[in-house]
Enzyme design. Sequence first.
Site, short mmCIF file in Angstrom:
data_model
loop_
_atom_site.label_atom_id
_atom_site.label_comp_id
_atom_site.label_asym_id
_atom_site.label_seq_id
_atom_site.Cartn_x
_atom_site.Cartn_y
_atom_site.Cartn_z
CB CYS A 63 -8.24 -3.91 1.49
SG CYS A 63 -6.86 -5.07 1.08
CB THR A 88 -0.88 -0.10 1.11
OG1 THR A 88 -1.77 -1.15 1.12
CG2 THR A 88 -1.83 1.22 1.53
CG ASN A 100 -6.04 -8.42 -5.38
OD1 ASN A 100 -5.83 -7.82 -6.37
ND2 ASN A 100 -6.86 -7.94 -4.33
CB SER A 113 3.04 -6.84 0.77
OG SER A 113 2.77 -5.57 1.17
N1 PMP Z 1 -1.68 -4.84 -3.98
C1 PMP Z 1 -2.35 -6.13 -4.22
C2 PMP Z 1 -2.38 -6.57 -5.55
C3 PMP Z 1 -2.59 -6.85 -2.98
O1 PMP Z 1 -3.25 -7.98 -3.19
C4 PMP Z 1 -2.41 -6.24 -1.88
C5 PMP Z 1 -3.02 -6.85 -0.52
N2 PMP Z 1 -3.96 -7.29 -0.57
C6 PMP Z 1 -1.93 -4.95 -1.69
C7 PMP Z 1 -1.45 -4.40 -3.00
C8 PMP Z 1 -1.70 -4.09 -0.48
O2 PMP Z 1 -0.74 -4.76 0.36
P1 PMP Z 1 -0.71 -4.31 1.86
O3 PMP Z 1 -1.93 -4.65 2.57
O4 PMP Z 1 0.39 -5.28 2.41
O5 PMP Z 1 -0.15 -2.88 1.84
#
Ligand code: PMP
Length: 383
Positions: A329, A72, A152, A200
Site C-alpha cells: 500500500c 481497510t 505485515n 481480509s
Molecule cells: N492491515 C494489515 C496488517 C495488512 O497487512 C493489510 C494489507 N496489507 C491491511 C490491513 C489492509 O488490507 P486490505 O488492503 O485487504 O484492505
Amino acid sequence: MEIYLDNNSSTPIDERVLAIMENVYLHSYGNADSRTHNHGERARTIVENARKQVASLLGINSSEVFFTSGSTESNNIAIQGLEEYAIETNKKHIITSAIEHKSVLETIKMMKKKGFDVDIVNPGLSGQVNAQEILDKVREDTLLVSIMHVNNETGIIQPVDILGGELEKRNVLFHVDATQSCGKLVEEIRNLKYNMLSFSAHKLKGPQGVGVLVLRKKRYRLPPVKNIMYGGQQEHGIRPGTIPVALVAGCGEACEIAEDEYKENSRKLKSLKGTLEQLLNDSGADYHYNGEQNCCIDSTVNICFKGVMSEALMLSSKQYCSVSNGSACTSKSYSPSYVLEAMGIPVEDIESSVRISWEPETNKTEFIDNVSKMIEIAKSLAV
Ligand code: PMP
C-alpha cells in the site's frame, strides 16, 4: 520463472475457493436481500453459510461476523464507527502503535483532527510493542486501544493476548487488526479477548475485495460501533451495500479450509522458514534479521543484507523472486519503511532490508533454487 514470495501483500486464491465462487457467480446470482423470490433466498443461504464458516474458524457466534470489502474498511468502521459513542460518553482518548497498517494510523490521525487525543507507542528493536507501556497510558477517558496481531512487514507477533485480558478489566474497547494472523494463528485468535477484529480474505487464499469485521457481543450487546456509510440495512446497517455473494462465499470457504488445514499448514510454513534460515546461514552473506525472531510468525522474515540497496537487489533478482521492501500500500514510490523506522533501525539498514513471505503451498525446491540465487545476487551487490 520467478517464485512468488510476497504473500503478506496478497496470497494466490485456493482453487477450491475459486470453484465455489464460480458456481455462485454462474448459478446463485440473486441479491441476498431480495425477500420476494427463491433466487434471493438461495443467495441469503450462501451468505449465512459463509458467516458460519468464518465464525467457526474464529470460535465465535455467527451473529458477530459482518462482511466488508476488506481490512481497510473493517479498520475504518471499527475506529470511526465509535465517534458517536465517544462524544456521548466523553471518552476521546485512543492508543495505538506506530507500526499499525495505514488504514488504522491514517484513520486515527483523522480522528485526532476531529479533537481526539491520541497516544502512539513505538516498538523496540524487537519489533514488538510493550504491553505494559500501553496499559500505563490507559486513562479514565480512554475509548479504544487498536493493536495489530502480526505486523505485515516484519511478521512480529504483538502482545495482544496480554492486552486483551488487561483492557477488558479496565473496560477499554480493544480492536485487533488480525489481517496477517487470521487462518494461521488460529488457536491464539480463539483464545484472544477483543471487542473488534478485522481481516481480509485475500491474505488466507480467499478472494480480494472481501473481508470481515468481527464485533464481539458482551451480555448480548454489540460494541457501540455505528455505520460510517449510509444506505441500506445490509449487515445490520454496519456495512450498507449489496452483499457480494460470491466473494462472501469465497471468504467463508477460505476460512473453512484454513480451519481444516491450519495445523498441517503451520508445519509447512515452519519447515520453509527453517530452510530459509539454513540457506542464509550457509551462504556467507552479511545479513541480519529485523525483529526478534522468537516472536516472529513462521511465514515471514524481514532481512537486512548489509551494504546492499534493497531496490537494486529486488530489480536484479526479479527473474527469481518476487519480494518487497515495505507494504504494497505504500510501495509505489520508495520511502524508507515507517515500520522499520519506528523500531529504531538505522536508515542505511532499512534501505538494505527486504521482506520475504511465503505460503503453505510454496514449492520447496523452487524456494531453495530461487532464494539461493537471490542471496548470491545480494552478496555480489554488497559494498
Ligand atoms: N492491515 C494489515 C496488517 C495488512 O497487512 C493489510 C494489507 N496489507 C491491511 C490491513 C489492509 O488490507 P486490505 O488492503 O485487504 O484492505
